[in-house]
Design a protein around this motif. Sequence first.
Motif, PDB file in Angstrom:
ATOM      1  N   UNK A  89       0.919  -1.296   0.065  1.00 21.16           N
ATOM      2  CA  UNK A  89       0.111   0.052   0.066  1.00 21.16           C
ATOM      3  C   UNK A  89       0.776   1.222  -0.045  1.00 21.16           C
ATOM      4  N   UNK A  90       0.429   2.284  -0.360  1.00 17.65           N
ATOM      5  CA  UNK A  90       0.896   3.754  -0.423  1.00 17.65           C
ATOM      6  C   UNK A  90       0.384   4.557   0.718  1.00 17.65           C
ATOM      7  N   UNK A  91       1.347   5.086   1.622  1.00 11.71           N
ATOM      8  CA  UNK A  91       0.682   5.783   2.571  1.00 11.71           C
ATOM      9  C   UNK A  91       1.439   7.175   2.888  1.00 11.71           C
ATOM     10  N   UNK A  92       1.257   7.826   3.899  1.00 14.14           N
ATOM     11  CA  UNK A  92       1.760   9.343   4.348  1.00 14.14           C
ATOM     12  C   UNK A  92       2.224   8.933   5.819  1.00 14.14           C
ATOM     13  N   UNK A  93       3.535   9.274   5.941  1.00  9.28           N
ATOM     14  CA  UNK A  93       3.845   9.332   7.595  1.00  9.28           C
ATOM     15  C   UNK A  93       4.039  10.909   7.773  1.00  9.28           C
TER      16      UNK A  93
ATOM     17  N   UNK B 176      -0.459  13.053  -2.167  1.00 14.57           N
ATOM     18  CA  UNK B 176      -1.199  12.277  -1.058  1.00 14.57           C
ATOM     19  C   UNK B 176      -1.491  12.901   0.093  1.00 14.57           C
ATOM     20  N   UNK B 177      -0.984  14.006   0.606  1.00  5.93           N
ATOM     21  CA  UNK B 177      -1.388  14.875   1.802  1.00  5.93           C
ATOM     22  C   UNK B 177      -2.681  15.566   1.241  1.00  5.93           C
ATOM     23  N   UNK B 178      -2.669  15.889   0.073  1.00  4.63           N
ATOM     24  CA  UNK B 178      -4.058  16.752  -0.276  1.00  4.63           C
ATOM     25  C   UNK B 178      -5.428  15.575  -0.244  1.00  4.63           C
ATOM     26  N   UNK B 179      -4.813  14.300  -0.656  1.00  9.37           N
ATOM     27  CA  UNK B 179      -6.018  13.607  -0.707  1.00  9.37           C
ATOM     28  C   UNK B 179      -6.446  13.150   0.761  1.00  9.37           C
ATOM     29  N   UNK B 180      -5.551  13.172   1.588  1.00 10.34           N
ATOM     30  CA  UNK B 180      -5.898  12.682   2.980  1.00 10.34           C
ATOM     31  C   UNK B 180      -6.670  13.884   3.770  1.00 10.34           C
TER      32      UNK B 180
ATOM     33  N   UNK C 122       9.906   6.438   0.109  1.00 10.42           N
ATOM     34  CA  UNK C 122       9.869   6.381  -1.395  1.00 10.42           C
ATOM     35  C   UNK C 122      10.987   7.548  -1.982  1.00 10.42           C
ATOM     36  N   UNK C 123      10.766   8.801  -1.269  1.00  7.98           N
ATOM     37  CA  UNK C 123      11.269   9.935  -1.919  1.00  7.98           C
ATOM     38  C   UNK C 123      12.617  10.219  -1.302  1.00  7.98           C
ATOM     39  N   UNK C 124      12.728  11.822  -0.823  1.00  6.05           N
ATOM     40  CA  UNK C 124      13.799  12.306  -0.486  1.00  6.05           C
ATOM     41  C   UNK C 124      13.856  12.304   1.133  1.00  6.05           C
ATOM     42  N   UNK C 125      12.933  11.716   1.895  1.00  7.00           N
ATOM     43  CA  UNK C 125      13.121  11.819   3.258  1.00  7.00           C
ATOM     44  C   UNK C 125      14.314  11.268   3.892  1.00  7.00           C
ATOM     45  N   UNK C 126      14.868  12.010   5.029  1.00  2.47           N
ATOM     46  CA  UNK C 126      16.101  11.667   5.284  1.00  2.47           C
ATOM     47  C   UNK C 126      15.964  10.685   6.632  1.00  2.47           C
ATOM     48  N   UNK C 127      14.936  10.456   7.268  1.00  4.39           N
ATOM     49  CA  UNK C 127      14.643   9.838   8.270  1.00  4.39           C
ATOM     50  C   UNK C 127      12.941   9.708   8.478  1.00  4.39           C
ATOM     51  N   UNK C 128      12.571   8.697   9.085  1.00  5.26           N
ATOM     52  CA  UNK C 128      11.319   8.040   9.579  1.00  5.26           C
ATOM     53  C   UNK C 128      11.169   8.103  11.008  1.00  5.26           C
TER      54      UNK C 128
ATOM     55  N   UNK D 264       6.313  12.389   4.743  1.00  3.32           N
ATOM     56  CA  UNK D 264       6.961  11.626   3.833  1.00  3.32           C
ATOM     57  C   UNK D 264       5.932  10.661   3.093  1.00  3.32           C
ATOM     58  N   UNK D 265       6.198  10.431   2.027  1.00  2.14           N
ATOM     59  CA  UNK D 265       5.503   9.276   1.149  1.00  2.14           C
ATOM     60  C   UNK D 265       6.228   7.992   1.187  1.00  2.14           C
ATOM     61  N   UNK D 266       5.606   6.971   1.552  1.00  2.00           N
ATOM     62  CA  UNK D 266       6.262   5.722   2.075  1.00  2.00           C
ATOM     63  C   UNK D 266       5.087   4.456   1.448  1.00  2.00           C
ATOM     64  N   UNK D 267       5.941   3.485   1.226  1.00  2.00           N
ATOM     65  CA  UNK D 267       5.363   2.279   0.486  1.00  2.00           C
ATOM     66  C   UNK D 267       5.344   1.407   2.001  1.00  2.00           C
ATOM     67  N   UNK D 268       4.037   0.530   2.245  1.00  2.00           N
ATOM     68  CA  UNK D 268       3.940  -0.474   3.359  1.00  2.00           C
ATOM     69  C   UNK D 268       3.575  -1.725   2.793  1.00  2.00           C
ATOM     70  N   UNK D 269       4.570  -2.539   3.234  1.00  2.00           N
ATOM     71  CA  UNK D 269       4.563  -4.053   3.111  1.00  2.00           C
ATOM     72  C   UNK D 269       3.944  -4.953   4.325  1.00  2.00           C
ATOM     73  N   UNK D 270       3.205  -5.949   3.857  1.00  2.00           N
ATOM     74  CA  UNK D 270       2.870  -6.885   5.045  1.00  2.00           C
ATOM     75  C   UNK D 270       2.707  -8.532   4.632  1.00  2.00           C
ATOM     76  N   UNK D 271       2.774  -9.240   5.148  1.00  2.00           N
ATOM     77  CA  UNK D 271       2.176 -10.834   4.963  1.00  2.00           C
ATOM     78  C   UNK D 271       0.951 -11.138   5.587  1.00  2.00           C
TER      79      UNK D 271
END
Length: 367
Positions: free
Chosen positions: A43-47, A64-68, A113-119, A88-95
Amino acid sequence: MTLRLSRLLILAAATLAAFAPAQAERIKDLGNFQGLRSNQLTGYGIVVGLAGTGDDSLDYATQGMKGIASRFGLALPASINPALKNAAAVMVTADIPAFAKPGQKLDITVSAMGKAKSLRGGTLLMMPLQGADGQIYAMAQGNLAVGGLGVDAADGSKITVNVPTAGRIPGGATVEREVAAGFATTPEVLFNLAEADLTTVARVADSINARFPGRARAIDAATVAIVAPPGAETRTMLMGQIEDLLVDPADAPARVIVNARTGTVVINGAVRIAPAAVSHGKLTVRVNENYKVSQPEAFSQGGTAIVPKSGITVDEEKRPMFRFAPGASLSDIVKAVNAIGASPADLVAILEALKQAGAMKAELIVL
């Protein structure tokens, strides 16, 4: 290096010798039933909540922020492009495992996904997790646990520990939809071995038939078909009983594994060496460059000069030839290698030569 190699080979020989006889294993440890597996979700999300280490003003992050924001009835003007230093825009994975029911929790991994230096210190806003079929199977949200650290100084220097742009949220997703396993309606239940082997698959079928006569048949080197009555409850009980049956798996095929990057060599106990004689030497060439001062003769017109003086020496190390007797085992190989003091590179060269000469009937795998 030679001493280390010798110790590793001796340890491998001792370990393989201790476990040389085939040990009975449970069927569940040899493979799994077809359809009973985990499925990947993405999934695609925002942190949000980052301390100025976000994506700044990347287009996909602002979209993404405007959509939220629109979820809460807040419409940002199209002309406004917010600076998302704290998001920051992120990709989320799970099993999602087999038989996961709605309401159960899943661990998720969040990656920038992008230029974020730290989460570090961020919070993932609620977002859906989809399967390969495009359906939503879970919803994710929560505070990130980030093991990495990144710090930038005003003069441009920086330090990074581990990976600060990825983190995990234990129990960060909630299952919303169950994945259909489909095993309850198929004509037969299929059991697949993790590693295809004709002998092992036949023994698995024999073990099942000994407990449930006439139900199992091997259809290829990896699959056993089991006749089972329809119905999830009945098949679940039958499959649980089959998983605990014991089987003596076939011996592993003869293999030599070589890791060319680390110099690690692993030889399993099934390797045998045919009669062969091996001689392995080392040729060393040394070039020494020296200089001397050349003085002109008396009353000559010449001048003092520095003249190079080179010396070349060749040393060839003499090592005795050693012989492998018919059916030489792993312990014989270890003794011969220790006797000549071979390095990992020397051992690889010897094994490759034995393979090419047809004296070693084993699969040579180079990683």
